[in-house]
Write a protein that holds these residues in place. Sequence first.
Motif, short mmCIF file in Angstrom:
data_model
loop_
_atom_site.label_atom_id
_atom_site.label_comp_id
_atom_site.label_asym_id
_atom_site.label_seq_id
_atom_site.Cartn_x
_atom_site.Cartn_y
_atom_site.Cartn_z
N ALA A 106 0.83 -1.53 -0.30
CA ALA A 106 -0.01 -0.26 -0.32
C ALA A 106 0.93 1.22 0.21
CB ALA A 106 -0.52 -0.24 1.13
N GLN A 107 2.45 1.46 0.41
CA GLN A 107 3.09 2.84 1.07
C GLN A 107 4.73 2.47 0.59
OE1 GLN A 107 2.52 3.69 4.84
NE2 GLN A 107 -0.06 3.59 4.86
N GLY A 108 4.95 1.40 0.15
CA GLY A 108 6.52 0.71 -0.20
C GLY A 108 6.23 1.22 -1.45
N PRO A 109 7.26 0.65 -2.20
CA PRO A 109 7.88 1.52 -4.11
C PRO A 109 7.26 2.18 -4.19
CG PRO A 109 9.65 0.16 -2.42
CD PRO A 109 8.01 0.62 -1.82
N LEU A 110 6.32 2.87 -5.12
CA LEU A 110 5.15 3.11 -6.51
C LEU A 110 4.99 1.51 -7.04
CD1 LEU A 110 5.37 6.48 -7.65
CD2 LEU A 110 3.65 5.57 -5.87
N LYS A 111 7.15 1.37 -7.39
CA LYS A 111 6.41 0.02 -8.75
C LYS A 111 5.60 -1.11 -7.69
CE LYS A 111 11.10 -1.60 -8.23
NZ LYS A 111 12.64 -2.36 -9.64
N HIS A 112 5.75 -1.37 -6.54
CA HIS A 112 5.48 -2.47 -6.00
C HIS A 112 4.34 -2.06 -5.55
CE1 HIS A 112 9.30 -4.45 -6.22
NE2 HIS A 112 9.91 -3.73 -6.20
N ARG A 113 3.43 -1.08 -5.31
CA ARG A 113 2.24 -1.37 -4.90
C ARG A 113 1.05 -1.42 -5.30
NH1 ARG A 113 1.76 5.67 -3.19
NH2 ARG A 113 4.49 5.47 -1.50
N PHE A 114 -0.02 -1.77 -4.46
CA PHE A 114 -1.03 -2.62 -5.13
C PHE A 114 -2.61 -1.21 -4.98
CE2 PHE A 114 0.53 -7.23 -3.72
CZ PHE A 114 0.44 -7.68 -5.46
N GLU A 115 -3.15 -2.14 -6.07
CA GLU A 115 -4.85 -0.81 -6.44
C GLU A 115 -5.71 -2.04 -5.34
OE1 GLU A 115 -5.71 1.70 -6.77
OE2 GLU A 115 -3.70 2.54 -8.32
N ALA A 116 -6.63 -1.82 -4.86
CA ALA A 116 -7.27 -2.78 -3.45
C ALA A 116 -7.83 -3.97 -4.12
CB ALA A 116 -7.88 -1.90 -3.12
N SER A 117 -8.64 -4.17 -6.10
CA SER A 117 -8.59 -5.08 -6.41
C SER A 117 -7.33 -5.88 -6.72
CB SER A 117 -8.95 -5.13 -7.83
OG SER A 117 -8.13 -4.13 -8.82
N THR A 118 -6.27 -5.36 -7.14
CA THR A 118 -5.16 -6.40 -7.03
C THR A 118 -4.94 -6.94 -5.48
OG1 THR A 118 -3.72 -4.96 -8.50
CG2 THR A 118 -2.91 -6.00 -7.36
N TRP A 119 -5.00 -6.31 -4.67
CA TRP A 119 -4.06 -6.51 -3.23
C TRP A 119 -5.44 -8.14 -2.95
CZ3 TRP A 119 -1.18 -6.69 0.69
CH2 TRP A 119 -2.21 -7.59 2.49
N ASN A 120 -6.63 -8.17 -3.37
CA ASN A 120 -7.51 -8.54 -3.41
C ASN A 120 -7.36 -10.90 -4.25
OD1 ASN A 120 -9.11 -7.05 -0.98
ND2 ASN A 120 -10.76 -6.52 -2.48
N GLN A 121 -7.28 -9.30 -5.23
CA GLN A 121 -6.97 -11.39 -6.47
C GLN A 121 -5.81 -11.31 -5.78
OE1 GLN A 121 -5.43 -10.02 -9.87
NE2 GLN A 121 -6.49 -11.62 -10.70
N ASN A 122 -4.08 -10.86 -5.21
CA ASN A 122 -3.36 -11.70 -4.56
C ASN A 122 -3.38 -12.70 -3.15
OD1 ASN A 122 -0.52 -10.85 -5.69
ND2 ASN A 122 -2.26 -9.73 -6.53
N MET A 123 -4.78 -12.20 -2.16
CA MET A 123 -4.95 -12.91 -1.46
C MET A 123 -5.64 -13.58 -1.86
SD MET A 123 -3.28 -10.23 1.59
CE MET A 123 -2.15 -10.78 0.10
N GLY A 124 -6.16 -13.82 -2.27
CA GLY A 124 -7.00 -14.76 -2.98
C GLY A 124 -6.54 -15.82 -3.26
#
Length: 173
Positions: A106-124
Motif C-alpha cells: 500500500a505504501q512501499g515503493p511505487l512500482k510495488h504498490r497494489f490497487e485494492a482489486s489487485t490486493w484482493n486478487q493476490n490474497m485470494g
Amino acid sequence: MHQSTYSSAGWESWGLAFSPAIPEGMPLLFDDDLLFEDSNGVRPTTVINRWACELPANGCPSPNSWPYYVRTVREWLEFMSEHGVSLFDTRRGLKAALGAYSVYRAQGPLKHRFEASTWNQNMGILAGFYKWAKDEEYADSEPFTYRQAVWAFKGQVRRGRVNSHEGARPSPM
C-alpha cells in the motif's frame, strides 16, 4: 530464485520412462543452486511447483493465468525471506509478515504498490495456496483469519468462510 516455463520437448533424452506429468507451459520456480530439497527437507520452491502443477485441476485452467499465480506466491516468498519468515512459518510469524506485506503493497515503493482489486486478487491466490498446502500437509498454519458469512441470491442461502484480509488493505498515505 528463477521462474521458467516448462516444455516437454526432448523429454525422451532426459532418461525418463515417461513424459513428466507437468502441464505444458507451466511456470516453475528454481532456486539458484537448482536443488529441490536439502537438509531441511523439500524446499519451498518445490512445494510451490507442486501446487502450480495442480492449478488446472483446482479452478485455474487458463494457461494465461498460471504465471500470475506463481509470481504472486513467489513475490510473497521473497518478501517473507527478506524478513526472516519462512513460507510455512508459525501462524504468528505469517500474520506478522502479512501485516508488513499489506503496508509494503500500500505504501512501499511505487512500482510495488497494489490497487485494492489487485490486493484482493493476490490474497485470494495466497489463501488458495495455503489451503492447498494445509490439505497436502506442507503447512500447519496460514496467515489469514476467516469469518463466517451468509449470502442470499434468488431465494438461495449459502454459508461460507470469507478471508478477512481481502478488502482489508490500508489506504496509502
